[in-house]
Motif scaffolding. Structure first.
Motif, PDB file in Angstrom:
ATOM      1  N   ALA A  39      86.008  44.862  11.096  1.00 31.68           N
ATOM      2  CA  ALA A  39      86.020  43.736  10.156  1.00 31.68           C
ATOM      3  C   ALA A  39      86.295  44.224   8.740  1.00 31.68           C
ATOM      4  CB  ALA A  39      84.692  42.999  10.215  1.00 31.68           C
ATOM      5  N   ALA A  40      87.274  43.609   8.112  1.00 31.73           N
ATOM      6  CA  ALA A  40      87.585  43.925   6.715  1.00 31.73           C
ATOM      7  C   ALA A  40      86.658  43.192   5.759  1.00 31.73           C
ATOM      8  CB  ALA A  40      89.042  43.556   6.411  1.00 31.73           C
ATOM      9  N   GLU A  41      86.048  42.103   6.243  1.00 34.89           N
ATOM     10  CA  GLU A  41      85.152  41.293   5.422  1.00 34.89           C
ATOM     11  C   GLU A  41      84.162  40.574   6.324  1.00 34.89           C
ATOM     12  OE1 GLU A  41      88.248  39.092   3.526  1.00 34.89           O
ATOM     13  OE2 GLU A  41      88.181  37.484   4.988  1.00 34.89           O
ATOM     14  N   PRO A  42      83.063  40.083   5.772  1.00 32.78           N
ATOM     15  CA  PRO A  42      82.073  39.416   6.618  1.00 32.78           C
ATOM     16  C   PRO A  42      82.557  38.057   7.095  1.00 32.78           C
ATOM     17  CG  PRO A  42      81.458  39.218   4.319  1.00 32.78           C
ATOM     18  CD  PRO A  42      82.644  40.133   4.355  1.00 32.78           C
ATOM     19  N   SER A  43      81.899  37.563   8.122  1.00 32.43           N
ATOM     20  CA  SER A  43      82.174  36.207   8.605  1.00 32.43           C
ATOM     21  C   SER A  43      80.850  35.493   8.844  1.00 32.43           C
ATOM     22  CB  SER A  43      82.964  36.232   9.910  1.00 32.43           C
ATOM     23  OG  SER A  43      83.188  34.927  10.404  1.00 32.43           O
ATOM     24  N   PRO A  44      80.667  34.330   8.226  1.00 29.97           N
ATOM     25  CA  PRO A  44      81.544  33.696   7.240  1.00 29.97           C
ATOM     26  C   PRO A  44      81.669  34.545   5.959  1.00 29.97           C
ATOM     27  CG  PRO A  44      79.916  32.126   8.082  1.00 29.97           C
ATOM     28  CD  PRO A  44      79.486  33.480   8.531  1.00 29.97           C
ATOM     29  N   LYS A 132      75.240  31.066   7.049  1.00 25.93           N
ATOM     30  CA  LYS A 132      75.012  32.121   6.065  1.00 25.93           C
ATOM     31  C   LYS A 132      76.135  33.154   6.079  1.00 25.93           C
ATOM     32  CE  LYS A 132      69.986  31.703   6.067  1.00 25.93           C
ATOM     33  NZ  LYS A 132      68.693  32.406   6.268  1.00 25.93           N
ATOM     34  N   LYS A 133      76.461  33.663   4.913  1.00 21.03           N
ATOM     35  CA  LYS A 133      77.468  34.705   4.785  1.00 21.03           C
ATOM     36  C   LYS A 133      77.116  35.883   5.690  1.00 21.03           C
ATOM     37  CE  LYS A 133      79.452  37.939   1.398  1.00 21.03           C
ATOM     38  NZ  LYS A 133      79.474  38.369  -0.016  1.00 21.03           N
ATOM     39  N   GLY A 134      78.083  36.311   6.517  1.00 17.97           N
ATOM     40  CA  GLY A 134      77.894  37.475   7.374  1.00 17.97           C
ATOM     41  C   GLY A 134      77.051  37.250   8.600  1.00 17.97           C
ATOM     42  N   GLU A 135      76.689  35.989   8.921  1.00 20.96           N
ATOM     43  CA  GLU A 135      75.817  35.777  10.076  1.00 20.96           C
ATOM     44  C   GLU A 135      76.544  36.068  11.396  1.00 20.96           C
ATOM     45  OE1 GLU A 135      74.463  31.724   9.909  1.00 20.96           O
ATOM     46  OE2 GLU A 135      76.132  30.990  11.113  1.00 20.96           O
ATOM     47  N   VAL A 142      82.801  46.479  14.554  1.00 19.25           N
ATOM     48  CA  VAL A 142      83.928  46.518  15.490  1.00 19.25           C
ATOM     49  C   VAL A 142      84.191  45.108  16.015  1.00 19.25           C
ATOM     50  CG1 VAL A 142      84.802  47.419  17.672  1.00 19.25           C
ATOM     51  CG2 VAL A 142      83.467  48.892  16.141  1.00 19.25           C
ATOM     52  N   LEU A 143      85.425  44.658  15.838  1.00 20.09           N
ATOM     53  CA  LEU A 143      85.821  43.334  16.329  1.00 20.09           C
ATOM     54  C   LEU A 143      86.565  43.418  17.648  1.00 20.09           C
ATOM     55  CD1 LEU A 143      87.072  41.633  13.044  1.00 20.09           C
ATOM     56  CD2 LEU A 143      84.781  41.617  14.053  1.00 20.09           C
ATOM     57  N   LEU A 144      87.491  44.362  17.768  1.00 20.12           N
ATOM     58  CA  LEU A 144      88.286  44.518  18.978  1.00 20.12           C
ATOM     59  C   LEU A 144      88.392  46.000  19.314  1.00 20.12           C
ATOM     60  CD1 LEU A 144      91.213  42.027  18.221  1.00 20.12           C
ATOM     61  CD2 LEU A 144      89.263  41.630  19.746  1.00 20.12           C
ATOM     62  N   ALA A 145      88.116  46.344  20.552  1.00 17.71           N
ATOM     63  CA  ALA A 145      88.185  47.741  20.979  1.00 17.71           C
ATOM     64  C   ALA A 145      89.623  48.119  21.305  1.00 17.71           C
ATOM     65  CB  ALA A 145      87.301  47.957  22.198  1.00 17.71           C
ATOM     66  N   SER A 146      89.926  49.391  21.149  1.00 20.85           N
ATOM     67  CA  SER A 146      91.215  49.893  21.611  1.00 20.85           C
ATOM     68  C   SER A 146      91.330  49.620  23.099  1.00 20.85           C
ATOM     69  CB  SER A 146      91.308  51.397  21.342  1.00 20.85           C
ATOM     70  OG  SER A 146      92.522  51.919  21.830  1.00 20.85           O
ATOM     71  N   GLY A 147      92.496  49.168  23.531  1.00 22.31           N
ATOM     72  CA  GLY A 147      92.679  48.820  24.939  1.00 22.31           C
ATOM     73  C   GLY A 147      92.555  47.343  25.227  1.00 22.31           C
ATOM     74  N   LEU A 158      92.045  38.012  14.241  1.00 20.89           N
ATOM     75  CA  LEU A 158      92.787  38.875  13.325  1.00 20.89           C
ATOM     76  C   LEU A 158      93.281  38.100  12.106  1.00 20.89           C
ATOM     77  CD1 LEU A 158      94.881  40.841  15.987  1.00 20.89           C
ATOM     78  CD2 LEU A 158      92.953  41.735  14.657  1.00 20.89           C
ATOM     79  N   ALA A 159      93.835  36.918  12.361  1.00 25.69           N
ATOM     80  CA  ALA A 159      94.345  36.102  11.255  1.00 25.69           C
ATOM     81  C   ALA A 159      93.228  35.700  10.311  1.00 25.69           C
ATOM     82  CB  ALA A 159      95.046  34.858  11.813  1.00 25.69           C
ATOM     83  N   ALA A 160      92.059  35.369  10.855  1.00 30.00           N
ATOM     84  CA  ALA A 160      90.926  34.967  10.019  1.00 30.00           C
ATOM     85  C   ALA A 160      90.463  36.106   9.121  1.00 30.00           C
ATOM     86  CB  ALA A 160      89.775  34.488  10.900  1.00 30.00           C
ATOM     87  N   GLN A 161      90.759  37.334   9.541  1.00 32.71           N
ATOM     88  CA  GLN A 161      90.393  38.504   8.738  1.00 32.71           C
ATOM     89  C   GLN A 161      91.513  38.927   7.786  1.00 32.71           C
ATOM     90  OE1 GLN A 161      87.441  41.030   8.891  1.00 32.71           O
ATOM     91  NE2 GLN A 161      86.786  38.901   8.992  1.00 32.71           N
TER      92      GLN A 161
END
Length: 404
Positions: A39-44, A132-135, A142-147, A158-161
């Motif tokens: 993650a490049a940034e928190p969600s939300p 809440k921010k980052g909940e 890690v959002l998506l594993a290699s493979g 990905l787009a949301a990030q």
């Protein structure tokens, strides 16, 4: 001759390292991630409202109903700029930034609004209807594993990030050649002693369905020098060469010798199987070469059992051939010299799936594949009793069509 299992093991041992490429995420559907995505940034990204309603201070709601003064609005994309004070409320939309000072959102249906005042009728708890921010996740998680195989839901993440490009395993480049001076295009008029080329179309489409990038598709006469030349040229263009015909022991079967002349090292020739006994596999520093028999059924079965899994694995997929566990509809006796890739059709009954071997199994009989759903590996000498279960390998491109 080697066994089917040993042939597969030798092929796996010669697979090169998977290649990678970077793609725009809009071009990456169905491809396999070659790296871990964090993650490049928190969600939300910010604390926001889960409902349309009123943003309030929960400490103002100790005695209900209570009347508050509406001092502004926080809309999606247009946040309220002030700070919510004692006795105040702010209109808020779903997804809008929660104003500073507020900690709870009251749904609009739990309020009575009159001009600049709101009467709050009920409230569940502090923090209700607030995201809440980052909940969901924090930066660096890690959002998506290699493979991971990328599907639309992954692209949404990905787009949301704000991630625009990803590294994926590359599609293997494939050169496809068919041989035979008697073989002509099915689009041409042919003489009585010539045959139409069904392999070039059949194998080419199978390569595409496997995800391979078909860079050359051509037919060759039975000419040794030309075969050497084409194999040398193909090494500069392809990760995998698929060549049908010319791998037997006849005087005009040039593929084995031409492969050696072109710099390929033989890994095996001949597999204890029917159809497809003359299967030839070789490798150079950069390229794999599959020499398939020329008979259409033999070529097709070799493609399905050997080449297709290789093309998939080079793209980062595990062996993803679909297997159906089915029962024999009747007793089956096998008494052959070689193991059988026995073509079967599947039938669903109230008792589950059954497999029925096709009566015509000749390597020149295209109906033995066009009328089949898959195949079982049996023999050379074996008896399968009625209702005995076996793994049926579905023709891989048929696995999404409701079979099993």
């Amino acid at each position: 001759m080697i066994s089917i299992q040993e042939a597969m093991e030798r092929i796996w041992a010669r697979l090169p390292e998977k290649k990678r490429e970077t793609l725009d995420i809009s071009e990456s559907t169905g491809r396999v991630l070659a790296h871990q995505v964090t993650a490049a940034e928190p969600s939300p990204r910010f604390t926001n409202s889960a409902m349309d309603g009123m943003a309030v201070r929960f400490e103002d709601l100790q005695s209900l109903p209570v009347e508050l003064i509406i001092v502004g609005e926080s809309r999606a994309g247009v946040p309220f700029q002030g700070i919510v004070q004692n006795g105040q409320a702010v209109r808020i939309s779903t997804g809008a930034v929660l104003p500073q000072g507020a900690d709870t959102v009251i749904p609009i249906e739990d309020c009575q609004v009159e001009q600049s005042r709101v009467k709050v009728l009920t409230a569940k708890k502090k923090g209700a209807n607030v995201r809440k921010k980052g909940e969901e996740f924090e930066s660096g998680e890690v959002l998506l594993a290699s493979g991971t195989t990328l599907f639309p839901e992954h692209l949404a993440l990905l787009a949301a990030q704000g991630i625009q490009r990803v590294e994926v395993y590359a599609r293997p480049r494939v050169v496809l050649l068919t041989t035979g001076s008697e073989v002509k295009s099915f689009k041409e008029e042919i003489a009585d002693y010539e045959i139409r080329d069904s392999n070039l179309l059949m194998l080419g489409e199978a390569i595409k369905l496997a995800g391979g990038a078909l860079v050359v598709s051509d037919r060759l006469p039975d000419d040794f020098s030309l075969t050497v030349q084409k194999l040398k040229e193909a090494q500069n263009k392809a990760d995998v060469i698929v060549l049908s015909g010319g791998v037997s022991v006849g005087p005009h079967d040039h593929v084995k010798k031409a492969a050696a002349e072109a710099g390929f090292s033989e890994v095996f020739w001949k597999v204890n199987q029917q159809p497809g006994k003359p299967l030839f596999f070789a490798a150079s520093d950069n390229t794999l070469l599959f020499g398939l028999p020329g008979n259409p059924v033999s070529a097709f079965m070799s493609m399905a059992h050997y080449v297709y899994p290789v093309l998939r694995r080079l793209q980062g997929f595990d062996d993803d051939r679909a297997v159906c566990v089915a029962r024999a509809r009747s007793r089956l006796e096998i008494n052959k010299k070689r193991a059988q890739l026995l073509r079967v059709r599947l039938e669903k009954t109230d008792e589950g799936w059954h497999f029925i071997p096709l009566k015509r199994q000749g390597s020149h009989m295209i109906t033995s594949i066009s009328q089949a759903d898959g195949y079982i590996v049996v023999g050379p000498v074996e008896t399968i009793e009625k209702d005995e279960t076996r793994n049926v390998y579905l023709f891989p491109w048929r696995k999404s069509y409701g079979l099993c």
